[in-house]
Design a protein around this motif. Structure first.
Motif, PDB file in Angstrom:
ATOM      1  N   ASP B 170       0.853  -1.186   0.000  1.00 48.35           N
ATOM      2  CA  ASP B 170       0.000   0.000   0.000  1.00 48.35           C
ATOM      3  C   ASP B 170       0.885   1.232   0.000  1.00 48.35           C
ATOM      4  N   ILE B 171       0.790   1.984  -1.061  1.00 48.42           N
ATOM      5  CA  ILE B 171       1.564   3.220  -1.126  1.00 48.42           C
ATOM      6  C   ILE B 171       0.763   4.330  -0.456  1.00 48.42           C
ATOM      7  N   LEU B 172       1.369   4.996   0.490  1.00 48.73           N
ATOM      8  CA  LEU B 172       0.659   6.091   1.146  1.00 48.73           C
ATOM      9  C   LEU B 172       1.445   7.390   1.134  1.00 48.73           C
ATOM     10  N   GLU B 173       2.764   7.288   0.951  1.00 50.90           N
ATOM     11  CA  GLU B 173       3.548   8.520   0.971  1.00 50.90           C
ATOM     12  C   GLU B 173       4.091   8.803  -0.412  1.00 50.90           C
ATOM     13  N   ILE B 376     -13.870 -12.618   7.889  1.00 54.40           N
ATOM     14  CA  ILE B 376     -14.521 -11.375   8.319  1.00 54.40           C
ATOM     15  C   ILE B 376     -13.732 -10.751   9.460  1.00 54.40           C
ATOM     16  N   ARG B 382      -8.054  -5.468   9.994  1.00 52.21           N
ATOM     17  CA  ARG B 382      -7.304  -4.666   9.038  1.00 52.21           C
ATOM     18  C   ARG B 382      -7.889  -3.255   8.954  1.00 52.21           C
ATOM     19  N   TYR B 383      -9.204  -3.211   8.926  1.00 53.74           N
ATOM     20  CA  TYR B 383      -9.830  -1.892   8.819  1.00 53.74           C
ATOM     21  C   TYR B 383      -9.568  -1.067  10.071  1.00 53.74           C
ATOM     22  N   ARG B 386      -6.353   0.492   9.824  1.00 55.09           N
ATOM     23  CA  ARG B 386      -6.462   1.558   8.840  1.00 55.09           C
ATOM     24  C   ARG B 386      -7.070   2.813   9.468  1.00 55.09           C
ATOM     25  N   ILE B 387      -8.073   2.613  10.284  1.00 54.29           N
ATOM     26  CA  ILE B 387      -8.724   3.768  10.906  1.00 54.29           C
ATOM     27  C   ILE B 387      -7.737   4.487  11.806  1.00 54.29           C
ATOM     28  N   LYS B 389      -4.555   4.583  11.638  1.00 54.57           N
ATOM     29  CA  LYS B 389      -3.560   5.259  10.814  1.00 54.57           C
ATOM     30  C   LYS B 389      -4.142   6.535  10.213  1.00 54.57           C
ATOM     31  N   ASN B 390      -5.357   6.399   9.779  1.00 52.93           N
ATOM     32  CA  ASN B 390      -6.043   7.549   9.198  1.00 52.93           C
ATOM     33  C   ASN B 390      -6.099   8.689  10.206  1.00 52.93           C
ATOM     34  N   THR B 393      -2.785  10.377  10.585  1.00 51.33           N
ATOM     35  CA  THR B 393      -2.460  11.249   9.459  1.00 51.33           C
ATOM     36  C   THR B 393      -3.224  12.552   9.543  1.00 51.33           C
ATOM     37  N   GLU B 396      -1.681  14.714  12.066  1.00 52.32           N
ATOM     38  CA  GLU B 396      -0.424  15.263  11.560  1.00 52.32           C
ATOM     39  C   GLU B 396      -0.709  16.412  10.591  1.00 52.32           C
TER      40      GLU B 396
END
Lengths: 452, 406
Positions: B170-173, B376, B382-383, B386-387, B389-390, B393, B396
């Motif tokens: 997953d590219i994020l930067e 499930i 995983r989600y 993700r949350i 991390k979101n 960000t 930041e």
């Protein structure tokens, strides 16, 4: 509640008898002969209308009709009617359409035209002088009258655009609510003739703002006009509402636009095509019960075919309902307002009938159903396919055994599927969002560094 | 103290002397930076250094010299040799040292890319570039300027599988929007090659909806492919953009890809002969856009779309009827399509060959098995990550935002 159930049960019973038994069907039809199969009686039709709409309707019939004798009949009547008025422009058009086919009596009467034109010229001059005089004297009421006269003058001579302008101009000189309503009615009349239905809607609402000064006839007129505007805009549901609300006081008072019969036909068809089950039920029960003050019932009595077909639809005699519709079709296609919408209304009514037919069953034999709808199994299958794809019927077809099975969605499964799907979408969206945030940040940095 | 660059010997000695501790290497970096121009102007002379330096021990010095050597035009005769030495260097260099001068490392790698293309052997750069990405990358979420080069090389060499391997990160930067655009565009094409259409769609979607202040050709091409892949994969295309799409893209993309939009419109009618006629009429346009292959896939996916629609409507249907409704020529062909779709798990059905009947079934998945629960559960976790991390960000970005305001 109980009565409703009862009616429901009765209805399904009738579906069986209707669909399953061909003999009963034919007997039924003998009992109730269908009346309106014959050709349109133009003379009777034209007698319902007056003024300009009579002429335009006749010309419309002549344009749309394939039957030459009917065409000429319509043109002849239009010719006679125009001769009574002063519209030379329309006269030339009709003469051109007749093209000498009606003998020397229906030729281009240039003497008459010249006379009318000359008179019109003089009248126009006179009106102009009067108006100028009023304007210098600044008498509001007279100016309003002057413009109004001008509007009428243009209207009778066929210059609809100018007529509309002059009618609307009176607005600045209106002093009472009555004047405003009068102005609106004139504007609506001209707009309908011009086919500018957007104007119709706005002037109807303008007129309706003066609630206290509206008499029942005017209300009915406004409702008809609004109904026509909705019909033209393909908002059949709104159109149906407006027509159904129209009060019987309308009578023959609005013959320059619409006849009472039309209200019944337009309203009935729009209602059948657009109302959902509950609404239709309310509407039908309200017709079925003989209540004194029902408006629409009185209209329906004028057009027994429409009344019959609505009753048939209600009691699920789809075959006979569709028969009535089929018989009416040729004549409806000759109607100036309904012409463009007949096909769409018919498809919607048919679809509604199909949906209503399948609704109560877990499984339906396609052969029986095809019988009830007077169509072949293959044709029916096509129609059902379209409706299922559109998600209007929740069912699946067993084409091998020709049976339609109702499909009951498995909530648990659907929920699981949705959850997983939503998860995947969420994951993807958040990732994309983070990326975009990053790109925007980069853009910021770039701008910041440029500034330095 | 200045670096002694008077002769090859002295330079080699200096580099060798200062390649030990981290401190020394930093110092060497400063020194080399000062004498960069000298090295560059006499690249030919210093080229012989390379044979005397150890690429793994003296990576920094080696890189400076190598970069100087590759900076100028390279005669074709030497290309092969150069490729060899760059590949060797990428393989052996020390990660710590090259990260001091990422620009130089990247420009050397880009030269490698150019040279293998000149030599007509893109395959030779596939593995080295992957190594290079891994070495220069700060984390797997970081998009390096080498990503697009690598993916392009993979495309040219038809090594879709190895190319796909980096697309799984997953590219994020992102540092450079242009790199990101190209990464998504080439990545999407590799995914098409690997038949990962959902991923391809996502990548193209990223390009189309990326914030941009002016139109660019990459976005236009990506949009065209997006339309086609959407038709092949989802069997439909919605012409409306999500609301976060930049206004430039919303205004202009459709104008630039008119035949593709029309293709989508024609597709939605479900009429195969019409679609084929349209493709025939516009063949040249699609060919010029290098999209003819995809367009042909669109046409063949139409059959499947029509069959899939039948499953919603019918419980049983004869192959003949399927052929008729889906506009397939023979029942035999229809059977083939149905079979393919069953195998791909797109529909659930059984074919009865005796009477030529197809029975469409409901999805047999009952969501009751352990595997499903586990699946499930892992998705939820995983989600969750993700949350979190979101959230980080956003926080930041908030801090940064304040800095910008000041």
């Amino acid at each position: 509640m109980e009565t409703e159930e009862e009616a429901y049960g009765q209805m399904t019973d009738e579906i069986y008898s209707n669909g399953g038994d061909g003999e009963a069907l034919s007997q039924q039809q003998q009992r109730r002969p269908i009346i309106s199969g014959e050709q349109l009686d133009i003379e009777a039709y034209a007698a319902l209308y007056t003024d300009r709409t009579k002429i335009s309707r006749l010309i419309f019939i002549a344009d749309k009709c394939d039957n030459v004798s009917m065409q000429l009949e319509a043109l002849r009547m239009a010719y006679d009617e125009i001769k009574k008025g002063e519209n030379t422009q329309l006269f030339r058009e009709v003469v051109q359409k007749i093209d000498g086919r009606l003998g020397p009596n229906y030729g281009p009467d240039s003497g008459w035209m010249d006379a009318v034109d000359r008179r019109a010229e003089q009248r126009k001059e006179k009106l102009e002088n009067e108006l100028n005089a009023y304007r210098t004297n600044l008498i509001k009421e007279s100016i309003r009258m002057g413009y109004n006269d001008f509007g009428e003058f243009y209207y009778t001579h066929g210059a609809l655009g100018d007529a509309f302008k002059n009618y609307v101009r009176t607005r600045d000189y209106c002093t009472t609510a009555k004047h405003i309503i009068h102005m609106c009615l004139n504007a609506i009349l001209v707009s309908i003739e011009m086919g500018q239905f957007a104007h119709v809607t706005s002037y109807v609402s303008k007129a309706e703002q003066n609630k206290n000064d509206l008499d029942p006839i005017t209300i009915a007129k406004l409702q008809c006009a609004a109904g026509l505007a909705h019909l033209e805009a393909k908002k059949y549901k709104h159109a149906a509402r407006k027509f159904l609300e129209t009060a019987p006081e309308l009578g023959n008072n609005y013959s320059e636009v619409i006849a009472a019969q039309d209200v019944a036909t337009y309203g009935g068809l729009c209602a059948l095509a657009s109302f959902d089950r509950a609404e239709l039920k309310a509407f039908l029960s309200f017709i079925a019960k003989v209540i004194d003050n029902i408006n629409f019932r009185n209209f329906l009595e004028l057009v027994p075919e429409v009344r019959e077909l609505i009753h048939d639809f209600y009691s699920s005699h789809y075959a006979s309902c569709l028969d009535y519709l089929g018989n009416l079709k040729a004549n409806l296609l000759l109607d100036i307002h309904l012409h463009d919408h007949v096909e769409m209304l018919y498809t919607q009514i048919r679809n509604k009938a199909l949906i209503q037919y399948t609704h109560p069953f877990v499984s339906v034999d396609l052969n029986m159903m095809a019988n009830a709808f007077k169509t072949t199994v293959a044709g029916l299958q096509k129609e059902l396919e379209a409706l299922i794809t559109d998600n209007q019927i929740q069912a699946r077809i067993d084409s091998h055994n020709k049976i339609l099975y109702a499909r009951h969605a498995d909530q648990r499964k659907a929920t699981f599927q949705r959850v997983l799907q939503t998860g995947v979408e969420f994951d993807r969206d958040v990732r994309a969002m983070l990326l975009r945030a990053n790109l925007i940040k980069h853009d910021y940095n770039l701008k910041a560094s440029r500034k330095i | 103290m200045n670096l002694n660059v008077n002769s090859v010997d002295s330079l080699v000695a200096e580099i060798q002397g200062l390649s030990g501790s981290t401190q020394d290497v930093n110092h060497l970096n400063n020194l080399l930076k000062q004498s960069e121009d000298v090295i560059r102007s006499q690249a030919a002379t210093f080229a012989s250094c390379l044979t005397r330096l150890d690429a793994s021990l003296h990576s920094l010095g080696y890189l400076y010299v190598l970069e100087a050597c590759t900076a100028g035009p390279i005669p074709e005769a030497q290309a092969n040799e150069l490729v060899l030495s760059v590949v060797r260097f990428i393989d052996m260099c020390s990660v710590e040292q090259i990260r001091l001068v990422p620009d130089k490392f990247i420009s050397v790698c880009k030269r490698l890319h150019e040279q293998v293309m000149v030599l007509g052997a893109p395959m030779r750069a596939v593995a080295p570039l992957l190594t290079a990405i891994r070495k220069i990358q700060l984390s797997s979420e970081h998009l390096t300027p080498l990503h697009p080069d690598f993916l392009q090389v993979c495309l040219s060499a038809k090594c879709y599988k190895i190319g796909y391997s980096i697309l799984e990160d997953d590219i994020l930067e992102v540092d450079q929007p242009r790199d990101f655009f190209l990464y998504c565009y080439y990545g999407g094409m590799i995914c098409i090659g690997q038949k990962r259409l959902a991923k391809a769609l996502e990548l193209f979607h990223n390009v189309v909806t990326a914030p941009m202040s002016s139109m660019n050709a990459i976005a236009v091409e990506a949009y065209k492919k997006y339309i086609l892949v959407s038709l092949i994969h989802l069997r439909q295309f919605s012409a409306s953009f999500p609301k976060y799409t930049s206004s430039v893209a919303q205004r202009n993309l459709k104008n630039f890809s008119q035949p593709y939009i029309e293709l989508a419109n024609s597709y939605s009618t479900g009429n195969i002969s019409e679609l084929e006629a349209f493709v025939q009429a516009n063949q040249e346009k699609f060919e010029n856009g290098n999209n003819l292959g995809l367009v042909k896939q669109v046409v063949s996916s139409m059959y499947k779309r029509n069959i899939q629609r039948l499953t919603q409507t019918y419980l049983t249907l004869s192959l003949q009827d399927i052929a008729n409704t889906a506009q397939i020529n023979t029942p035999k062909e229809a059977e083939m399509h149905v079979l393919e779709m069953i195998e791909d798990g797109e529909i659930f059905a059984t074919i009865n060959q005796k009477d030529g009947m197809v029975r469409f079934l409901e999805d047999p998945e009952q969501y009751k098995t352990c595997e499903m629960i586990e699946h499930i559960d892992s998705s939820i976790q995983r989600y969750d990550i993700r949350i979190a991390k979101n959230h980080e960000t956003v926080k930041e970005a908030d801090n940064n935002g304040r800095i910008y305001v000041m």
